[in-house]
Design an enzyme around this catalytic site. Structure first.
Site, PDB file in Angstrom:
ATOM      1  N   TYR A  48       1.697  -7.884  -5.958  1.00 60.63           N
ATOM      2  CA  TYR A  48       2.022  -7.804  -4.849  1.00 60.63           C
ATOM      3  C   TYR A  48       3.568  -6.838  -5.049  1.00 60.63           C
ATOM      4  O   TYR A  48       4.208  -7.422  -5.852  1.00 60.63           O
ATOM      5  CB  TYR A  48       2.335  -8.737  -3.869  1.00 60.63           C
ATOM      6  N   GLU A  84       4.505  -1.439   1.523  1.00 57.52           N
ATOM      7  CA  GLU A  84       4.035  -2.468   0.755  1.00 57.52           C
ATOM      8  C   GLU A  84       3.003  -1.816   0.206  1.00 57.52           C
ATOM      9  O   GLU A  84       2.130  -1.175   0.479  1.00 57.52           O
ATOM     10  CB  GLU A  84       3.743  -3.431   1.856  1.00 57.52           C
TER      11      GLU A  84
END
Lengths: 287, 381, 287, 381
Positions: free
Chosen positions: B101, B189
């Site tokens: 992530y 993101e």
């Protein structure tokens, strides 16, 4: 007594020749605020408000000529970062930014810079400050509150007026009311103001008005629990707000399960804060 | 403003972040053609601006162009969290070894951007934060300086990423930050950022949320707005400079100020009513703006009663009252309305409304009780 | 006694696995400096210099593991700005940058940031520091000077060695030698070091070695005149340099009629500084 | 690295600073063609990298293409401060009402960029600073933030520029700063910045000096280097990583370290000699570098004697001595040489040189005296 502003505060209005700036400068003067100067680049040399207030091209010149020690900004969002830098660089110790819609990146830069230069910023997207009977810097209506010993701090605008009015109806006066603004990144926060109220001998109790989004109320609860002796009554707006939706204010949004009203209320309650069910219930909790 | 995955990844790529080869399609036939061109397995991914696409069956892997076409046909029939799927992204499939992530957002407390990374990618970062907070590493970025190279490298070191990937990971982190910063994003993101069997790093999925207040600096991004993905009433409200959020109840609310609007909804809900919306008309709302707001509220067929809560402040309440009456003249549909007016000349304002046979209230609670009672009557009718 | 570094100084070497870094780390250790760690990104876990010095990937980790309180940088010019930021952010209070050829814009950013974070920077493009008999951080040869009571501060490298050697030949020892570097924009300046020498009880006199370019020597003269009680002997290199030509150091250039040796010498002399005709004449002026 | 006026102005224009229409030419015929195309009066400006072009007759105004051609022919014959004029810039002439100075450079004391402006433009800013310091206004720029709009505006206000020009002046100041900052310049200057009779603001003349240490970030700027404008020996020295400046004397100097090299020159001059150059061979100079340095020094026919001053420091002097001997083997021309060596193993180093019949000295002054004596002998021969 009061915090941040009082009768001695000498106020500069940045953006004084705009519609909002001119109207509220006039309102401030009517309230008794010492409005000493305005700034609008390119309009230096003009006089506004029945010829009482000189307009300067630059903040530097305004300060040199009038000794202003507080600036309130009604500058359009696109230009307000620059105007805040200008105020800070000219040596204004207290900057109140009323403007809404300021880009977050601009605010990050301004906050970092003003912090480092030791300049206190209130706002943006806030109604400003009011010390009843002494001075108002911003747009809070003056007639809905009277001098007294309750300190009020809020992330909201009209909701704050609602609370001031409810206090007035019950005969409760206010030491200073501070609107810190509804943006996700702003200058002065709850904790800063709570500290000032705790230190102010004329403030006996504090009303704190929060809303969904962020975790400032939770940090305020920690501060209240660890460092405050004065009673605090709270209200949190947005219990009925759904997650993921921005409720008007850029900062009022429940994201990824955090920033919920229930959590904030619980945090405040466990710090000994009496939390009101609705704004009109606040005065009763102060007695 | 949220961007689609395919838009986000394209913007990442423009800032040097590697992404899979792929293209967007609106029909199963297009999907087949793209899959043929990519030659091999592909991922067919619904492009809707909500979470939970995977669980809803909106992301599927196909081993052949034929399968891709079939899956696309199914996906383009889906409705995910209320939103119909209109587009799919067809990406070359990757053999994934590791999922990471990597995201940038603004830290409200610090007042700076924060980069967040975790070796536990592919799932929601909030889930990782809850279950394995020790697996999340962060770096705060000085907004006056921007991301420093050492910070990107330190993230890789802190995640215990194999050393041979530090260089490429740092480049991706810098590219992601550049995207975030140069576009005035509030979130950028990559999840997951994958390491493939061929030891390549790729942004497999991407998400960007832009700061609406800064969109004026990026007129080219305004064109990326997907009007289909926004409720028509919210779009119209935006056009009038109103802040409107549709909810599930039946009591329309019109309030000046965001905090007061929320408090008004809270009071209604607290007393047993169901707010149909959040609506902040802002300061100094004139008759025209009030009329637009009423139209928007009433465009929701569930609304059976309305409450106006106006704290006049500096504005004179008699002016507000006249504005409301003028606005109501332009509205055809009739529902119950109670108005609460506070501020300068409030008695005069209330009298003007009373003369026009409108209900008024002096307190917020009183107004809420009146509108709730009316809403129940309307519903039972 | 000494300024800035002493026996207790725990030194981190950034860029320790490079040719220069490794060689001078070894020289420092031989001198007795407490070299406690090295940093080279991607080489964390290695040990260098006969397995005595651990290498870390990041300054943060090196500090956590070794408690270094000073970092010396042998990092290539293209990467050294980042390395200085890293040292400052990790909490290193004293950063010595040996690297030459650092872009001016990078130095402006670093200096602003380190100033604001309260980190002391020496350099760049400097030979570093030497407290004879205690610690050397940088590249000043250790054997050309002995402990004593003369403070030395200089914009130059080998010219400083020349002066140290001349002092040694006359039996004059040094408290600390500080090379502030020859770049137009650097960290610690003459005035900072003069103040430290003035405050250091073991420094009895100061030798200040300047050169053409800029106006640091002039400001130092003002400081000496207003705030120093200890005797100062000076030397200014570049009396024979033509205007407009950069004499090696990026900072050593006479521009638009300012930065000339004659002006600097005059300023120092009028501040009571005895200015030497050539480096070898310095020792005689100290007695 | 200095840029020509025409290069500087082109770079300004790329950053939004308005400049006159114009083109560069190398022959009078080209000048005529350009003047015809510009249609009307033109300025013909020699492009050489030294000051004093105006006084030397290197800038002339022509009322017609014919006159421009004639003037260009004269200018292209000129030599200004030793540099032959190879190119001229032909600019559309402007009717000038006001001349302003505007420049950005780095302030060594503050450690930040500083913008300098003056209503007294068209002459050297140093002259204004000396004669009318009150006519100079400055704004220091935070290097972490860059120039703020209000600063540009404040300069206009402080200069008492007529208000209608503030906007355009601010844009030009921002453009100039952007040029300076984005190119890693150490100086970017518009002098004069003119206001024309048509109330337009223009950068009439421009100058940019780049930071050599930052040129690696701007490979495209390296191509702007005018090799003709640099002494061949200095260019060659740069290629070898040596710092060399040619002077007018007859004593060649080879020193390690810039400060020591200057001190060496000073001692020679102080004792009655005339240094022929500044040369810093830097640290850890090997035989190859020493050889290159010697060749460069001896390429100056005025050099009649040489002095090497090497402070060994950590380097061993015996190694230095051997390096010198190896280097000298490659040199054909023979001139007197005295070497002063100090540092580790200095006795051994001097012995090695003495065995090769080379003069050595232990002190700087002694070495200088020896080389001066030799230089006078050589000259008198």
């Amino acid at each position: 007594m009061s915090i941040l502003i009082d009768k001695q505060t000498r106020v500069l209005v940045q953006g004084i020749t705009g519609r909002e700036g001119l109207f509220h400068a006039s309102q401030m003067m009517d309230y008794g605020t010492q409005v000493v100067a305005g700034v609008t680049p390119g309009k230096g040399g003009d006089w506004v408000l029945e010829g009482k207030i000189p307009v300067f091209d630059t903040v530097e010149r305004a300060l040199a000529a009038t000794g202003a020690n507080c600036s309130v900004l009604f500058v359009p969002a696109r230009f307000v970062m620059d105007a805040m830098f200008e105020a800070a660089d000219a040596g204004v110790p207290l900057v109140i930014c009323i403007t809404e819609g300021v880009p977050i990146q601009d605010m990050m830069k301004v906050r970092r810079y003003l912090d480092q230069e030791g300049v206190r910023l209130v706002g943006p997207n806030c109604p400003g400050l009011l010390t009843p009977g002494e001075s108002k810097v911003g747009i809070i209506p003056g007639h809905i509150t009277d001098p007294g010993s309750i300190g009020v701090v809020s992330r909201s605008g009209t909701l704050t007026y609602e609370v001031l009015y409810a206090l007035q109806l019950r005969g409760l006066g206010v030491s200073t009311c501070v609107g810190i603004g509804g943006d996700p990144i702003n200058g002065t926060g709850f904790t800063d103001v709570l500290q000032m109220f705790e230190d102010d001998p004329h403030t006996e109790a504090v009303v704190m008005i929060g809303e969904i989004g962020g975790s400032e109320e939770e940090r305020a609860a920690e501060f209240i629990s660890s460092s405050m002796t004065k009673p605090v009554v709270g209200f949190i707006a947005g219990r009925s707000a759904p997650p993921g939706k921005r409720m008007g204010h850029a900062g009022a949004i429940i994201e990824a399960g955090s920033g919920m009203a229930a959590d904030k209320i619980a945090a405040l309650q466990s710090a000994g804060v009496r939390v009101a069910e609705h704004p009109e219930a606040i005065p009763a909790l102060l007695s | 403003m949220k961007l689609h995955e395919y838009q986000s990844k394209q913007l990442f790529a423009e800032h040097g972040v590697p992404i899979p080869r792929g293209e967007v399609a609106e029909t199963p036939a297009q999907v087949r053609a793209i899959a043929e061109q990519l030659g091999g397995s592909v991922a067919v991914k619904s492009q809707v601006l909500v979470g939970g696409r995977g669980k809803a069956g909106g992301i599927r892997l196909a081993k052949s162009p034929e399968e891709a076409e079939q899956l696309a046909a199914a996906i383009l029939e889906l409705e995910i969290n209320g939103l119909p799927v209109r587009k799919v992204l067809v990406d070359e499939a990757s053999e994934i070894v590791t999922e990471i992530y990597l995201g940038v957002t603004n830290d409200r407390t610090q007042g700076t951007p924060v980069i967040i990374a975790s070796a536990e990618g592919g799932i929601e970062i909030e889930e990782v934060a809850r279950d394995h907070p020790e697996k999340i590493v962060r770096a705060w970025v000085d907004p006056l300086i921007g991301l420093r190279d050492y910070q990107a490298r330190n993230l890789a070191a802190a995640m215990e990423l194999p050393r041979q990937h530090w260089g490429e990971f740092s480049r991706m982190a810098r590219g992601l930050f550049d995207t975030y910063w140069s576009l005035d994003a509030t979130l950028a993101e990559i999840n997951p950022l994958v390491i493939t069997r061929e030891e390549k790093l790729l942004a497999l999925d991407g998400k960007i949320v832009l700061d609406d207040n800064a969109l004026y600096r990026h007129p080219e991004l305004e064109e990326l707005r997907d009007l289909d993905e926004e409720a028509p009433s919210e779009r119209e409200a935006r056009g009038h400079g109103l802040s409107y959020v549709k909810l599930d109840g039946n009591i329309g609310c019109l309030v000046n100020g965001a905090g007061l609007a929320m408090a008004t909804m809270d009071v209604i809900k607290g007393l047993g009513g169901e707010p149909a919306n959040f609506l902040d008309i802002g300061g100094g709302a004139d008759a025209e703006k009030v009329a637009a707001a009423i139209q928007i509220i009433l465009s929701d067929p569930d609304v059976h009663a309305m409450m106006f809560n106006i704290f006049g402040g500096i504005t004179r309440c008699d002016e507000v009252a006249r504005g409301i009456l003028m606005a109501l003249e332009e509205v055809s549909r009739e529902v119950y309305l109670v108005t609460r007016l506070v501020g300068t000349n409030e008695e005069l304002g209330r009298r003007i409304l009373a003369e026009a046979k409108m209900d008024t209230a002096s307190s917020l609670v009183e107004a809420a009780e009146m509108v709730i009672a009316a809403s129940k009557v309307s519903v039972s009718e």
